[in-house]
Design a protein around this motif. Structure first.
Motif, mmCIF file in Angstrom:
data_model
loop_
_atom_site.group_PDB
_atom_site.id
_atom_site.type_symbol
_atom_site.label_atom_id
_atom_site.label_comp_id
_atom_site.label_asym_id
_atom_site.label_seq_id
_atom_site.Cartn_x
_atom_site.Cartn_y
_atom_site.Cartn_z
ATOM 1 N N THR A 154 0.872 -1.174 0.000
ATOM 2 C CA THR A 154 0.000 0.000 0.000
ATOM 3 C C THR A 154 0.912 1.227 0.000
ATOM 4 O OG1 THR A 154 -0.143 -0.205 2.407
ATOM 5 C CG2 THR A 154 -1.915 -1.155 1.116
ATOM 6 N N THR A 155 1.358 1.660 1.176
ATOM 7 C CA THR A 155 2.514 2.525 1.270
ATOM 8 C C THR A 155 3.527 1.700 2.056
ATOM 9 O OG1 THR A 155 3.351 4.669 2.019
ATOM 10 C CG2 THR A 155 1.611 3.679 3.343
ATOM 11 N N PHE A 156 4.674 1.417 1.445
ATOM 12 C CA PHE A 156 5.566 0.410 2.026
ATOM 13 C C PHE A 156 6.016 0.850 3.422
ATOM 14 C CE2 PHE A 156 8.704 3.371 0.390
ATOM 15 C CZ PHE A 156 9.767 3.250 1.267
ATOM 16 N N PRO A 157 6.235 -0.097 4.352
ATOM 17 C CA PRO A 157 6.176 -1.541 4.127
ATOM 18 C C PRO A 157 4.797 -2.160 4.304
ATOM 19 C CG PRO A 157 6.977 -1.118 6.321
ATOM 20 C CD PRO A 157 6.765 0.241 5.688
ATOM 21 N N GLY A 158 3.726 -1.350 4.379
ATOM 22 C CA GLY A 158 2.381 -1.900 4.467
ATOM 23 C C GLY A 158 2.081 -2.788 3.280
ATOM 24 N N MET A 159 1.333 -3.864 3.509
ATOM 25 C CA MET A 159 1.144 -4.896 2.501
ATOM 26 C C MET A 159 -0.274 -4.893 1.938
ATOM 27 S SD MET A 159 4.165 -6.270 2.704
ATOM 28 C CE MET A 159 4.032 -7.766 1.751
ATOM 29 N N THR A 160 -0.381 -5.142 0.627
ATOM 30 C CA THR A 160 -1.658 -5.493 0.025
ATOM 31 C C THR A 160 -1.936 -6.965 0.328
ATOM 32 O OG1 THR A 160 -0.656 -6.197 -2.062
ATOM 33 C CG2 THR A 160 -1.256 -3.864 -1.855
ATOM 34 N N PRO B 71 -0.960 -13.597 13.589
ATOM 35 C CA PRO B 71 -2.084 -13.439 12.649
ATOM 36 C C PRO B 71 -1.958 -12.215 11.755
ATOM 37 C CG PRO B 71 -2.898 -14.075 14.798
ATOM 38 C CD PRO B 71 -1.431 -13.779 14.964
ATOM 39 N N PHE B 72 -1.368 -11.151 12.256
ATOM 40 C CA PHE B 72 -1.015 -10.041 11.374
ATOM 41 C C PHE B 72 0.464 -9.765 11.577
ATOM 42 C CE2 PHE B 72 -1.511 -7.800 15.284
ATOM 43 C CZ PHE B 72 -0.826 -6.607 15.179
ATOM 44 N N MET B 73 1.048 -8.985 10.691
ATOM 45 C CA MET B 73 2.500 -8.805 10.702
ATOM 46 C C MET B 73 2.839 -7.392 11.161
ATOM 47 S SD MET B 73 3.612 -11.751 9.747
ATOM 48 C CE MET B 73 5.317 -11.495 9.289
ATOM 49 N N PRO B 74 3.033 -7.183 12.458
ATOM 50 C CA PRO B 74 3.347 -5.832 12.937
ATOM 51 C C PRO B 74 4.640 -5.282 12.371
ATOM 52 C CG PRO B 74 3.632 -7.474 14.680
ATOM 53 C CD PRO B 74 2.941 -8.162 13.554
ATOM 54 N N ALA B 75 5.561 -6.154 11.974
ATOM 55 C CA ALA B 75 6.820 -5.680 11.400
ATOM 56 C C ALA B 75 6.613 -5.021 10.042
ATOM 57 C CB ALA B 75 7.806 -6.845 11.273
ATOM 58 N N HIS B 76 5.456 -5.247 9.415
ATOM 59 C CA HIS B 76 5.190 -4.665 8.103
ATOM 60 C C HIS B 76 4.150 -3.553 8.163
ATOM 61 C CE1 HIS B 76 7.632 -7.477 5.761
ATOM 62 N NE2 HIS B 76 7.337 -8.325 6.722
ATOM 63 N N LEU C 280 0.412 -4.272 21.820
ATOM 64 C CA LEU C 280 0.190 -5.681 22.145
ATOM 65 C C LEU C 280 1.280 -6.575 21.563
ATOM 66 C CD1 LEU C 280 -0.986 -7.313 19.450
ATOM 67 C CD2 LEU C 280 -3.084 -6.191 20.079
ATOM 68 N N ALA C 281 2.011 -6.059 20.552
ATOM 69 C CA ALA C 281 3.086 -6.846 19.948
ATOM 70 C C ALA C 281 4.439 -6.571 20.595
ATOM 71 C CB ALA C 281 3.173 -6.566 18.455
ATOM 72 N N THR C 282 4.525 -5.578 21.465
ATOM 73 C CA THR C 282 5.796 -5.236 22.105
ATOM 74 C C THR C 282 5.761 -5.392 23.623
ATOM 75 O OG1 THR C 282 5.148 -2.899 22.155
ATOM 76 C CG2 THR C 282 6.456 -3.643 20.270
ATOM 77 N N GLN C 283 4.587 -5.643 24.203
ATOM 78 C CA GLN C 283 4.470 -5.739 25.654
ATOM 79 C C GLN C 283 5.212 -6.961 26.195
ATOM 80 O OE1 GLN C 283 3.298 -3.530 27.604
ATOM 81 N NE2 GLN C 283 2.252 -4.356 29.385
ATOM 82 N N PRO D 242 5.940 -10.615 20.104
ATOM 83 C CA PRO D 242 5.768 -10.988 18.700
ATOM 84 C C PRO D 242 6.352 -9.983 17.713
ATOM 85 C CG PRO D 242 3.706 -11.163 19.913
ATOM 86 C CD PRO D 242 4.652 -10.396 20.767
ATOM 87 N N ASN D 243 6.807 -8.838 18.188
ATOM 88 C CA ASN D 243 7.339 -7.837 17.275
ATOM 89 C C ASN D 243 8.749 -8.182 16.793
ATOM 90 O OD1 ASN D 243 6.639 -5.213 16.043
ATOM 91 N ND2 ASN D 243 8.487 -4.509 17.082
ATOM 92 N N ASP D 244 9.444 -9.049 17.532
ATOM 93 C CA ASP D 244 10.838 -9.349 17.232
ATOM 94 C C ASP D 244 10.961 -10.500 16.237
ATOM 95 O OD1 ASP D 244 11.804 -7.405 18.929
ATOM 96 O OD2 ASP D 244 12.033 -8.767 20.629
ATOM 97 N N ALA D 245 12.021 -10.437 15.427
ATOM 98 C CA ALA D 245 12.414 -11.591 14.633
ATOM 99 C C ALA D 245 13.210 -12.531 15.537
ATOM 100 C CB ALA D 245 13.262 -11.155 13.445
#
Length: 582
Positions: free
Chosen positions: A44-50, A155-160, A169-172, A181-184
Motif C-alpha cells: 500500500t505505502t511500504f512496508p504496508g502490505m496489500t 495473525p497479522f504482521m506488525p513488522a510490516h 500488544l506486539a511489544t508488551q 511478537p514484534n521481534d524476529a
C-alpha cells in the motif's frame, strides 16, 4: 566453552545458507525490480502490505517468477530517517532509525532465502534482523520448512506496518520475560497455504545476533512453540486468525546467574478486512506468566488494538489506531498517521501519538527502499564483466531486421498451454499489461510483424536483457501459438479480450470482441493461482452490447496479482493471463 559452542552454531547456520544457495548473484532483494512490476503490486505505502503482497510473503516468495529474479540486482538498501518534534516532556531529535541491506531470492527450484542486515538500527550499530532459508513445494503444495531468523509468526504482521509507532500488544513484555511478537527470532517453522487457509507451526528461541542462532539453552534464551491459523484474505476481502503460544523464559538473579524459568502462554484472535481502499484490523491478545520475575507470580497479560486505514487517492494514505496493553505495566496510545508516496519506493509519513498523562508526540519519517524506478529494471551483468546496469522502457527492441510478414501460428502449437507458460514465467512483467510493451517490446500483434520461426528464434536465442528460459521446442511452439493470437491472429479468427482500465484493477470492465457474429453460448471465468494452489473461480456475466460483435461485463477481482481468464465458446476454450493491479 559456551561462547565457542555459540560461534560454532552460528558458523554452521551461515555455511548452511551459503552452501544451499551457491549462486549469491541469483538473489533478488527488491522483488518489484526482480519481477518487473511496481511496488504497489505488493505494498500500500511500504512496508504496508496489500493482500497479494501478504500472500507472496507468507509463501516465502516461492510463488514469484524464478527466472526473472535470477537476472536482477541482488542487493538493495532501506533507509528510514525519523524526526521527533520537541514537546514539554521530550527533546526533539532526528535520527537514522534504520539503515539496512536486503537480499533474497531463489537458490534452486525449491529453495528461497532472505537476509536483512541492519547497519544502523535506532541510531545504534545494528545486528542481523532476518536470515532464513525455506524449502518449498512440500506435500505437492505451497508448504515450506523455514530455518533461520524470521519474524515471529502472528495473525497479522506488525513488522510490516507503515506507522512510526509500534503496536503495544506486539511489544508488551512481563518482568524478565522479553518474548514479544514484534521481534524476529531464530527458529524452525512449517507453514503453508491451502484454499483460503494459511497456517504456521514454529519452534522459536532468542532474537539475538548470529552467535545466538538456534540456541535453545534453557538458561540463556526463551523457548516457544507457536501455532497460527487463519481463514480468508485471498478471494475473500476479510480474514480471521487464531494464535496460540506456549513457552519458557529464563530467570536470573542479581548476579546474572540462572535462577529458574517462567512458563508462559499467549493466545489471540484477529479479524481483518482489506480492499484496495480500506484496511480494517483488530485483535485481542491474552497471556499468562507463572513466574515472570524473582518476586512476581501469576501475572496476566492482555492487549487489544483497533486500526482503520484508508487510501484517499493521489498516493495518500490515512490511518488511525487505538492500542492498549497491560501486564506488570499498563500502556495505552492513540495514533493518527498520514503517508504520501512521493514515488512508489519513497514515502513521507507524519504521525501524531497521544496517551493518558502524556503530551501529544509529533513525528515525521522519510522512508526509502531501492534501487527501483517505474518502467526500469536493475539487472546483473554476467561474465566476463561483472556489475549491474539499468534497462529503460523499450530498451530491448524486437528482433532486428525482420520484415513485417503476416503469418499463421506455428503448426502444432497449443495456445492455451502457451498462455500458461507465459503467465507462469511473468512475461507481462517486462512486456506490459495486455502485452502492449513496457521494459520489453510490444507483443500484441507480433504475428503481423514477424514470421513464426522468427518469433520462435527470439524466444530460443533471446537478446539481453531478456533471459533464456530454457523452453523446449514444443513449449516454444505453444508460446508462439499464444502470442500470435493476442489480437485475433493473422486471419482475424479469434476473439480479443480487453479491459478498462488497462492494465485491469480489482474493479474493471472486460470486453470480448469476436471477429464475426457473437456465438450463442459464451462463458467466462477468472482464476488466480498461488503457487500450486488455485483459488475459487470468479464467474464473469458477459452480456451483449450495442456492438453486435462485442460482449462486456464488470469484473470484480478479489485482489491484485496474476489472474487467468478462461473464455469458452462453441467448444473452444481460450486462456488469457492478466496482471491485475490493486
Amino acid at each position: 566453552m559456551r561462547s565457542l559452542v555459540g560461534l560454532a552454531r552460528a558458523f554452521v547456520a551461515l555455511v548452511t545458507l551459503l552452501v544451499v544457495s551457491p549462486a549469491i548473484a541469483r538473489a533478488v532483494p527488491v522483488f518489484a525490480n526482480g519481477q518487473g512490476v511496481t511496488c504497489e503490486t505488493c505494498h500500500t505505502t511500504f512496508p504496508g502490505m496489500t493482500r497479494y503482497g501478504m500472500m507472496v510473503m507468507m509463501s516465502n516468495f516461492q510463488i514469484l517468477n524464478e527466472h526473472l529474479q535470477n537476472k536482477a540486482l541482488p542487493i538493495a538498501l532501506r533507509l528510514y530517517i525519523t524526526s521527533q518534534l520537541a514537546n514539554a516532556q521530550n527533546h526533539g531529535q532526528t535520527t537514522v532509525s534504520d539503515l539496512s541491506f536486503l537480499g533474497g531470492g531463489f537458490a534452486g527450484k525449491n529453495f528461497t532465502w532472505y537476509a536483512e542486515q541492519h547497519v544502523i538500527d535506532s541510531s545504534t550499530i545494528g545486528e542481523t534482523e532476518q536470515m532464513w532459508l525455506s524449502w518449498n513445494g512440500l506435500l505437492h503444495g505451497t508448504n515450506s520448512i523455514q530455518v533461520g531468523k524470521f519474524h515471529t509468526p502472528f495473525p497479522f504482521m506488525p513488522a510490516h506496518a507503515w506507522t512510526i509507532g509500534s503496536y503495544l500488544l506486539a511489544t508488551q513484555t512481563t518482568g524478565q520475560n522479553d518474548f514479544n511478537p514484534n521481534d524476529a527470532r531464530w527458529g524452525y517453522a512449517f507453514n503453508g497455504m491451502s484454499n483460503e487457509f494459511m497456517y504456521n507451526f514454529s519452534y522459536l528461541t532468542g532474537s539475538g545476533p548470529l552467535g545466538d542462532a538456534l540456541d535453545y539453552n534453557t538458561s540463556d534464551h526463551p523457548r516457544t512453540l507457536d501455532a497460527n491459523i487463519s481463514y480468508g484474505g485471498m478471494s475473500e476481502p476479510w480474514s480471521v486468525g487464531l494464535v496460540g503460544m506456549r513457552g519458557f523464559a529464563p530467570l536470573h538473579d542479581a548476579a546474572n546467574r540462572y535462577a529458574g524459568s517462567d512458563a508462559f502462554t499467549r493466545e489471540g484472535i484477529y479479524f481483518g478486512y482489506q480492499t484496495s481502499r480500506w484496511h480494517l484490523q483488530t485483535m485481542y491478545y491474552h497471556g499468562y506468566d507463572a513466574h515472570p520475575d524473582l518476586a512476581e507470580y501469576n501475572v496476566p497479560l492482555n492487549g487489544a488494538m483497533l486500526e482503520i486505514g484508508r487510501d484517499i487517492g493521489w498516493k495518500n494514505h490515512l490511518l488511525v489506531r487505538y492500542d492498549v496493553a497491560t501486564s506488570d505495566t499498563l500502556q495505552r496510545q492513540y495514533i493518527f498517521d498520514y503517508a504520501h508516496n512521493l514515488l512508489p519506493n519513497l514515502a513521507i509519513i507524519g504521525e501524531a501519538l497521544a496517551g493518558p498523562q502524556q503530551r501529544p508526540q509529533f513525528s515525521l519519517q522519510l522512508a526509502f527502499a531501492g534501487p527501483f524506478q517505474s518502467g526500469k529494471r536493475y539487472l546483473l551483468k554476467r561474465q566476463p564483466t561483472v556489475g549491474a546496469y539499468v534497462v529503460p522502457v523499450d530498451a530491448s527492441a524486437a528482433t532486428a531486421g525482420a520484415a513485417p510478414a503476416p503469418a499463421p501460428a506455428m503448426p502444432g502449437g497449443d495456445a492455451n498451454i502457451g498462455a500458461a507458460l507465459v503467465a507462469k514465467n511473468g512475461c507481462q512483467g517486462c512486456h506490459g499489461a495486455a502485452f502492449q510493451g513496457n521494459i520489453g517490446p510490444k507483443l500484441f500483434g507480433i504475428e503481423h510483424r514477424l514470421a513464426p520461426d522468427r518469433i520462435a528464434l527470439a524466444i530460443e536465442q533471446p537478446r539481453a536483457p531478456m533471459p533464456n528460459f530454457g523452453f523446449t521446442k514444443e513449449q516454444i511452439s505453444d508460446i508462439v501459438a499464444y502470442l500470435s493470437n493476442l489480437d485475433g491472429g493473422a486471419a482475424n479468427t479469434r476473439p480479443v479480450v480487453s479491459f478498462d482500465p488497462s492494465p485491469p484493477t480489482t474493479k474493471s470492465i472486460m470486453t470480448v470482441r469476436f471477429p464475426g457474429t457473437v456465438p450463442h453460448d459464451v462463458h467466462a471465468t477468472a482464476t488466480m493461482e498461488m503457487g500450486a494452489m488455485e483459488m475459487q473461480p470468479v464467474t464473469i456475466p458477459l452480456a451483449p452490447t450495442s456492438d453486435p460483435h462485442v460482449l462486456s461485463a464488470p469484473v470484480r477481482f478479489s485482489m491484485g496479482g496474476p489472474w487467468t481468464i478462461h473464455l469458452e465458446y462453441d467448444g473452444t476454450t481460450i486462456d488469457v493471463p492478466v496482471a491485475v493491479g490493486d
